[in-house]
Structure formats: C-alpha cells, structure tokens
Design an enzyme around this catalytic site. Structure first.
Site, PDB file in Angstrom:
ATOM      1  N   THR B  78      45.548  46.767  47.063  1.00  0.00           N
ATOM      2  CA  THR B  78      46.125  45.438  46.847  1.00  0.00           C
ATOM      3  C   THR B  78      47.486  45.481  46.179  1.00  0.00           C
ATOM      4  OG1 THR B  78      43.913  44.551  46.671  1.00  0.00           O
ATOM      5  CG2 THR B  78      45.646  43.181  45.799  1.00  0.00           C
ATOM      6  N   THR B 154      41.449  48.814  44.061  1.00  0.00           N
ATOM      7  CA  THR B 154      40.588  48.795  42.870  1.00  0.00           C
ATOM      8  C   THR B 154      39.120  49.097  43.180  1.00  0.00           C
ATOM      9  OG1 THR B 154      40.330  46.394  43.072  1.00  0.00           O
ATOM     10  CG2 THR B 154      42.047  47.198  41.585  1.00  0.00           C
ATOM     11  N   ASP B 155      38.682  48.885  44.434  1.00  0.00           N
ATOM     12  CA  ASP B 155      37.252  49.017  44.718  1.00  0.00           C
ATOM     13  C   ASP B 155      36.717  50.425  44.471  1.00  0.00           C
ATOM     14  OD1 ASP B 155      37.239  46.392  45.334  1.00  0.00           O
ATOM     15  OD2 ASP B 155      36.930  46.627  47.494  1.00  0.00           O
ATOM     16  N   LYS B 231      34.593  49.335  37.586  1.00  0.00           N
ATOM     17  CA  LYS B 231      35.008  47.976  37.978  1.00  0.00           C
ATOM     18  C   LYS B 231      33.800  47.068  37.786  1.00  0.00           C
ATOM     19  CE  LYS B 231      37.102  45.311  41.719  1.00  0.00           C
ATOM     20  NZ  LYS B 231      37.609  45.284  43.098  1.00  0.00           N
TER      21      LYS B 231
END
Lengths: 610, 408
Positions: B78, B154-155, B231
């Site tokens: 992202t 980020t995942d 996360k």
C-alpha cells in the site's frame, strides 16, 4: 438596477442533508451530537496529493500554503472507523441512493447508467480522509420556476468545524444531495425563487433533514466582463437575493477600479521595504509588537484600495483576505491611515521612506519575517489581479450578505476515483420502480380544497414536519381541523410555553386525537393532556387525571345546577344567556366534555327553563 | 478507444465532453470535464479530434549527496500503491523513486539508493522472494549504507521482518515500513511512517525492526522488533503491536526524535552475515475444537509444523496420536499459543504432558508466525532433532526470552 442589461448570470447549488437511517458509506446513524458527548479525539495531518491524471488541484495547492495542517477530530459512540478514516467505506447506502434518484425523477432528470463514486480533494480538515466522496447520479432536468437542473450528485456531508482546526465527526458521512442548476437566472429575485422551489421539492419527499444547517446554498454569479464567483454556504434563503445584489455591486466596483487603474497608468511595484525601525516608537500596539514590518508601494492606487466595493468591504479587504492565508492578522494601507494608533507624522515618514508619490498607496504588514514576506507576496499577487478586474474564486458569506475570499475555484483535477467502493448500475426496472411523492404545493391545495382547512393552516400543515402524522391521523378518522390545529397551533403554543414538545411521541398524539374523535375526551382537554404526556405521563393516566370522561346524564345534571344558580340571569337574558353560561360550564367541565355537546344540552335546558 | 482519449458522449439530451478511462462491466467509463466519472453504453461514446491533455512529467528528484546514505528497498504494498485504470482498484506499481517523490521530506533526511527486488501485493510473498530480499539487504549493508528501509505490504510484513531477522545479521538498522491507507489519499499514513522509518534507519539501532504508527494520532511511530511484532487490526494505522516485549523505541513526529529502549540492539553490535537457507516444507496451523486429526496427518512428510494451540499450548486428545505419528516420521512439531501473549507450558495439564510425550517442542513465548519462519530457517541449517529443539528454544534474534513481561 437592470440586471439583464449588466449581463447577470447566476446558478445555484443546493446541498440538502437526507434523513436516512444510516450514513452514506457506513452504518452509523445520521444524528448530530453535542460535542460534550465526545468519547475520543485524535490528530491527523493532511496534504495535497496528485489526481489520477497526475495533477494537483489549484485549490488544494493553495490550502497547502497553510503552515500547520494538523487537525483535531472529536469521535462519538455514534461514529466509527470509517469516519476516522481507518476503515474502508461500506457500499453506498441504498436508501440514500433511492432518495436522490427520486428527487432526480421529480425534476424530470435522467439517471446515470453506472454511477461511479469519486473522491473530491478537500484538505481544509473537514474530511478526515482529505477528500469528500461524491457521485454524479442524474443529469438534465427542469423545474417550473424556470431553471434547468444540470445535475444531481449524491455525496457525503463533511465534518462540522467546532472551532479553529477542530472538527466534530458526527456530521461527517450524512448523505447529501447536491442539486446544480444551469446559470439560467438573471435577477436576484429569480435566484431566490428557484432556490425556494427546489427547497420545497426536496421537503416534499418527507425524507430530508430539517433545521439550521441542513440545507446550504452555493451561488455562482457573474456579470458581463466580470468572472464566475462561487459563494459558499448561504444558509438563509432570505439572504440569497441580497448576496447576489452585493456580489453584482462588488464585480461592478472591481471593474470600475480596473478601468481607473488603467486610466491612471497604475502598476504594481514588487520592491519590499523593511520599515520595522520606522515604527519603533509607534502608538499602534499591533505594529509595536511585530517582529517585522514590511511595506510595498502601489503606484497609482491611492484612494482605490480604500474604495468600498460592498458594504463594509474595500479592495484593501480583498488584499487582506489573500494576506491572511499566510497567517498574518491583516494589513494597513495609507487610504485608511492615520488610524489604529498610527499618526500622520508616521504616515508621512513611511511615504517618504518608500518614495511614494501622492497618487500611490502604501501597504503595511506586520508579523514574523517569514509570515510578513509571504503576506506581501500575496498582496502583490492580488494587486496585480486588480488590473484584470474580477478574479474567479470561491468566497464565503459574511453576515448580512457580503463575502470574503476563500480560495481559487477548484478544477477537475481535484477529482479522482474512490477505489474502495464499486460502481453501482442503475437499471431501467429499478428507475421505473421509484415513485414520485406529492409536492407540498399540491398537498397544500388538497388540504384546502378537499379537507377544508383554511388556506393559511393548509399551507402551514403541508410544510410542517408533522405533515406525515397529520395525514396518518386523517386516515385513522381524526377530523382534519382538529388534527391540523393540534399539530400546528397547539403544539406551537406549548412550545412557546417552554414545553418540550419533541418528547411527545407521535403515537401519543395520535391516541389523544383519536380519543377526542371517539368522544372519550373533549378537544379542550388536548393542551392539558399534551402537557402531562410531555412530562412523562402515559396517555391513559393523563386522561384519567385530567379529563375523566363524563356521561351525558352527569353533564346534564351539572348544567341544570349551573342554570339553577343563575336562574334570574337566564330568565332576564333568555337565549342570550347561552354565551356567558357556556363559559361557566366549559370551565366546570374542564375539558371532560365536548363543547358541541355542552352547547347542545345547554340550549335545550335553557329552553326548558324559559 | 484508448485510456486518455478525449471523447464526446450524448447522454440525457446533453453533449458531454470528457476523457475515456476504460470499459468496465460492459460500460464505457468516462471522466467528464467536471471531474466526475460515469459509466455509459459504449455506443454513445465518440472520439473527439482534440489532442489529449499531456500528463505532467514526474518531477525529477534532486538528492543531496552530502547527507548520510540510506537504501530504500521496495517490495510493493500500500505504501507504494496507485490506482489502476484497468480494474479501478489500487495496485502496487510504484517504484522506490516514486516513494521518495511521494514523500518530499525524505530527501532532506538522507541520500537514498533505491532498489526494487519485487513489486507484489504482500499476500504474494514467498520464501524465494525472501531470499532475493535478504541478498539485496546484505549487499546494501556491505556497500556501506547507514541504514536500510524496506517498504512492504502490511499483511505479511511481520513474517518478512521475522524472516530477515534470521536470514541477515546486520550492524545497521533494517527498517520495515508500510502504510495502512493508500498513498494517493491526503490522509495516508505513508508520509509519517516513511519519515519516521528514515529517522530510525539513521539511528543507533542495529537490528531488523518495523516502524509504524504507535497510535491513531499522527504523533509517534513505534519501533518494533522484527521477530516480536504482529498486525493486530485490519485497517487502523496503529495496527502493529509488539507482543511479549515492549517496543524497541519510538520516533516522534514531526520532530523525528528517536528514542531507543535499553533492550534494543545497538548499531555495530553484529557483523554482516547472510544465511539465507530456508526449509520451505514447513506448515502453520491453528487448532480449533473438533479439529480432525486428518488435518495434522495432511502434514505428514513436512519437515516442520507449527501448531497455534489453545491456552498454554494444547490440542484435543483426539489429535495426539496423529501428532505422535508425525513426530515419529521426522516432522518437527513446535507448539505455540493462539493467545499470542504469554508463554507455552505443556507440563500443567495431562494433554500437555501427552503432547510432550508425543514429541512436540514447546515454542516458549514466540509468536506463531515468528516460530514458523524460525523453524524454516533452523531446518535450513540443522537435521538433528536435539539440536533443532535447542535452537528453537534459544533466543537467536530477540524472538523469545526467559522472562515474560507483565501486562498485555
């Protein structure tokens, strides 16, 4: 003034909050909150980004001049992560879409086959994301008031400013219909009439928010040789024509200034003078306090900077608006000096220092060096624009209808697609299924002609927020006059008494009206019953306490007793006694019996007595 | 019709001017001159003769060579995303240069070398790309840069950060950073995360870390150890949290002051080492009530398996036979906990003791994901069960510790 002669063209954009259950892109309720009820707050920075075409919008770029773009937001138990800009939006609220398309249908518009949700860059802090989600839903309609309707957009409401750079998230995301007319209006009165008509049409849906701030008008105005100017946020319909009149005056005055400047051979000198030393011993508190005072000379501008272009506004005010973007408080100009603690002697010294001729105007700004420099740049920019006449810009309304500069007109570069929401297809079948509600003007006519309300009450009722309840009451057998008087006059009187009529539920009002129709209570008792219910009593308890029903026999007996006590008077006055005695009986019955019934019994009893 | 063509479209009795964007769901998508996009029947659109508007050339980045040198390694995600005309969705297509361009403040912090070993959405990360990434990082360390920033979706960022912690020993900060909100929005967290990661990359740190928003405010970034971070939220900007250890430090924004905690490994503590051997035949499963033993048996012939068990580290008794069978066949099974916070202990309850007897290794206080990449790495180095067990229970990169801190 002959507005056609001067080439006035005006168009309006009406922003109306829709009264849907949930917001446009999340499932939070559309309720406004008291800021004291906030349950959290956070701070974010915003900055301008490029559109998908690789451009930065000029209005956003202007906003980026602001030094500190950190904003504070208040969150509530009725707002969620979508408002916080921490969760992708939900699909578009179908109720809001239905409603916006219904409005489109009412204006004879054509829906867009596939609606695309866009992001409109707004980085003034009013949107946590830095953009407002908006979509074009229908095009090309017409209204009887004489204006073409160019488009209707469905968008999300922005967050409300609490103060300064603090915003409240309760309003963010409430669906908003934006209706744009073509620039078809040629007089201030026409603008008001068209705005009024569209407002009526919107309220006819019965599903728009009511009250201050729920409808806002932007007005686009230009005159021949002038330029398109957009005035934001006219909340009061009664001021809209005045806003147009004042903008016309402003544009005409700016054109006069332009011609005068050209005639004088005026120009803008970009030389800046540091005059801080000059005002070291000044009596002006603002100047004395300032770390840096800068001046510029505007050759040939003398008298024009102070020229009034709108009530309370001068060319100097326009320059000051531009300067304020740099964070300074404002400016001084020699057209208004000596004043504000600056003496004639200081003005003379200043003029001499910058070598100003008598036909020149000198402008001063005082702040930190950085801010003053930025402000002088903006003043030079605006002074240069005076030679063009009227700059295209977005302005905000001030009290009374004058306006101040906000930012340049935004362009198409501020729009880019909202990638998180899928487009919505509008099928013919769906469009056909939308039914058009009765217009309030038609309703008013029907209430007068078919229900027999007097014209004023018919109008008041049609436009009232209680209109739906009124129609329901009629359907359930309540007489139109009783329903209308209760819902309009009685409730209004109670409100004036300071009673919280909002706390009375619609079903309680309906129960009371129906009991009057059944003869269980008298219509005279209605105000007392409503008073009791507003304090939390149930309708049944209130009726038991205030108006226990009274039988015809009891009533007759009561009347006979009253007449007996006044037999001399009755015999003397004959049937003329009816009026005065009626009052006594009504008081005694205290709303437990219907006036008509009382009068009927009273008449026959008086007859008996005579 | 091509994207960017100027077009006319007669719709609702109005001749509309616009730009052709794409065709989607059978409709031609047009950007009207007002900026709004609409979808119409393709047949209604006609090409205009006028010349399409020129896209402005991207601004050239001028960097200051006198500043300290940092590397920026982009893998996509992202933080490096942009709208795709074709799908209308956001895809990863930025390059490292674009990140420097998108975050103008970066060029005042350091002089950047940019590398793009991969441009993927983070769910498409693989051990093969980890190897390329590890090699790139190692080469950059050896080239003498002061620190490294890895931009990542980020995942799976936490997996990659843990993997790099094991695969590369570093004397300089290797900072993983991402953003939760796409770079094209004015509110994106990419600017603050990017700036803070650059500050962390210049700091006294000497290990692999993750730098992301510490709170929902744009005020502080937390520096998390690469093997201890997770996360914890799908979309909030402060989704990343350190588990079973305090963060390594924080970076204030906009001052960019870096404060390191005493337990952070300091710059220069380690010599650069690349050890990128990984055993890919390793699984990670989440135990749930009623889980069929077949699910465990399906991992037969895997070299390793991590089970995120319940509570102190359990599975149902029904699964124990299958676990024993796998262990006997040579699969190394490491037990971690779904609780994430706290430490595994299979000596309290019967089932735990049965699991130990069946051959599992207690995963201490490791996160299941960290244990997963660690097991891949350990199996890449060792064959001997006892040695593997010893390594899995030894703190190698701060992934486990003797004492469990209090508090969640």
């Amino acid at each position: 003034m002959d507005y056609k002669e001067i080439g006035l063209k005006a168009g309006i954009e009406i922003h109306q909050q829709l009264d849907t259950k949930t917001k446009l892109f999340c499932r939070c309720p559309t309720v406004l909150r008291d800021t004291a009820e906030k349950n959290g707050e956070f701070q974010r920075y915003l900055r301008a980004t490029e559109s998908e075409m690789g451009e930065i919008d000029r209005a956003a770029e202007e906003e980026m001049k602001k030094q500190n773009r950190i904003y504070t937001y208040y969150a509530y138990d009725t707002t969620c992560l979508v408002e916080n800009d921490e969760e992708p939006p939900s699909p578009m609220n179908p109720e809001a879409l239905d409603l916006s398309l219904t409005i489109a249908k009412m204006m004879g518009m054509k829906p867009v086959e596939q609606i695309h949700i866009m992001r409109k860059l707004v980085i003034d802090g009013s949107n946590t994301s830095g953009f407002q989600r908006t979509s074009l839903v229908a095009l090309n309609g017409k209204i009887p008031a004489g204006a073409r309707i160019e488009s209707i957009c469905l968008e999300e409401e922005a967050a409300q400013r609490v103060e300064g750079d603090t915003f409240s998230l309760d309003r963010l995301g409430i669906p908003l219909a934006e209706i744009t007319t073509a620039p078809d209006m040629n007089t201030p009165e026409q603008v008001r009439e068209v705005a009024g008509y569209i407002g009526m049409l919107l309220r006819s849906t019965g599903k728009v928010k009511r009250g201050l701030g729920t409808i806002r008008q932007d007005v686009n105005i230009s005159i021949r040789d002038g330029a398109r100017v957009e005035i934001k946020g006219v909340q009061d319909l009664n001021l809209i024509d005045e806003v147009v009149r004042r903008e016309v005056k402003r544009q005409q005055s700016l054109l006069y200034i332009r011609d005068e400047l050209k005639k004088r051979g005026a120009c803008v000198s970009e030389d800046k003078f540091d005059v801080t030393e000059l005002f070291k011993e000044t009596g002006s508190a603002i100047l004395k306090r300032a770390k840096c005072i800068l001046a510029i000379r505007l050759p040939g501008f003398n008298g024009l900077v102070g020229y009034e272009i709108q009530p309370g506004r001068r060319l100097g005010s326009e320059m000051s608006d531009y300067a304020k973007k740099c964070g300074v408080g404002g400016l001084f100009h020699t057209d208004e000096l000596p004043a504000y603690g600056v003496t004639q002697e200081e003005v003379d010294k200043l003029r001499e220092f910058v070598s100003a001729e008598p036909e020149d105007c000198v402008i001063l700004v005082a702040d930190t060096k950085k801010k003053a420099n930025c402000a002088i740049g903006q003043i030079i920019k605006r002074a240069g624009m005076a030679f063009e006449g009227v700059p295209e810009e977005t302005r905000k309304m001030l009290e009374e209808g004058s306006t101040a500069y906000m930012r340049p007109l935004p362009g198409a570069a501020r729009m880019y697609p909202e990638t998180d929401v899928l487009p919505v297809n509008i099928t013919g079948k769906y469009w056909d299924s939308l039914s058009i509600p009765e217009l309030l003007t038609e309703k008013e006519k029907r209430f007068f002609e078919e229900l027999g309300l007097d014209p004023a009450l018919a109008k008041n009722m049609a436009y009232s927020v209680r209109c739906t309840l009124f129609e329901r009451a009629i359907e359930e057998g309540v007489k139109p006059n009783l329903a209308a008087r209760t819902l309009y006059s009685t409730l209004r009187e109670l409100r004036r008494e300071g009673i919280d009529t909002k706390s009375i539920s619609e079903s309680d009002i309906l129960d009371i009206l129906k009991s009057v129709e059944k003869g269980d209570t008298a219509k005279e008792a209605v105000p007392d019953l409503l008073r009791a219910v507003s304090k939390g009593e149930s309708v049944t308890d209130a009726m038991e306490k205030i108006a226990p029903s009274i039988s015809r026999e009891e009533l007759t007996e009561m009347i006979q007793n009253i007449l007996k006590e006044r037999s001399d008077f009755v015999k003397e006055q004959g049937m003329r006694a009816l009026g005065p005695v009626m009052g006594v009986v009504m008081k005694e019955a205290r709303g437990r019996a219907d006036g008509k019934v009382i009068s009927e019994i009273l008449k026959s009893e008086i007859k008996n007595m005579l | 019709m091509n994207s960017g063509d100027k077009v006319f479209c007669t719709y609702a009795d109005t001749r509309l001017k616009g730009t052709y964007i794409t065709e989607r769901d059978g409709k031609a998508v047009i950007k009207l001159d007002s900026g709004y996009n609409i979808g119409v029947e393709p047949a209604l659109v006609e090409k205009s003769e006028s010349v399409p508007a020129k896209h402005p050339e991207p601004k050239k980045i001028e960097q200051n060579e006198k500043l300290s040198k940092l590397s920026i390694i982009s893998t996509g995600g992202t933080i490096a995303s942009k709208i795709d005309y074709r799908t209308g969705a956001v895809t990863s297509q930025f390059e490292a240069d674009d990140i420097i361009r998108a975050i103008p403040g970066l060029k005042d912090i350091a002089f950047f070398n940019a590398h793009v070993p991969a441009t993927i959405l983070s769910e498409n990360m693989t051990p093969t790309i980890w190897r390329t990434l590890a090699k790139t990082i190692y080469d950059e360390i050896n080239s003498g840069v002061e620190g490294i920033i890895v931009t990542h979706g980020t995942d799976t960022l936490a997996y990659s950060a843990a993997a790099m912690s094991f695969m590369v020993e570093t004397p300089v900060p290797v900072i993983f950073v991402g953003s939760q909100r796409s770079a094209d929005r004015p509110s994106s967290d990419n600017v603050m995360n990017g700036m803070c990661s650059a500050a962390a990359a210049k700091s006294d740190l000497g290990e692999v870390a993750v730098v992301m928003h510490a709170t929902t405010n744009d005020d502080t970034c937390a520096i998390h150890r690469g093997t201890r971070v997770r996360k914890m939220h799908t979309s909030r900007r402060d989704a990343f949290r350190s588990v079973n250890t305090p963060p390594l430090g924080k970076v204030d924004y906009p001052s960019l002051d870096v404060k390191l905690d005493s337990h952070a490994v300091r710059r220069g503590t380690n010599e650069p080492v690349l050890n990128d051997k990984l055993e890919e035949k390793v699984g990670l499963i989440y135990f749930y009530p009623g889980m069929a033993p077949e699910i465990i048996r399906a991992h037969d012939r895997y070299k390793g398996l991590i089970i995120a068990g319940t509570g102190l580290g359990h599975t149902s008794s029904a699964c124990i036979d299958s676990i024993r069978e796998l262990c006997e066949n040579g699969t190394e099974i490491v037990m971690t906990s779904q609780c994430l916070n706290g430490r595994v202990c299979d000596r309290v309850y019967d089932t735990g003791r049965d699991l130990l007897a069946a051959g599992i290794i207690e995963g201490e206080d490791m996160l299941p994901e960290a244990a997963f990449v660690k097991l891949m790495w350990v199996l890449g180095q060792e064959n001997d069960h006892d040695r593997i067990k010893e390594l899995m229970q030894t703190n190698l990169r701060g992934e486990t510790g003797g004492c469990t801190p209090h508090g969640l």
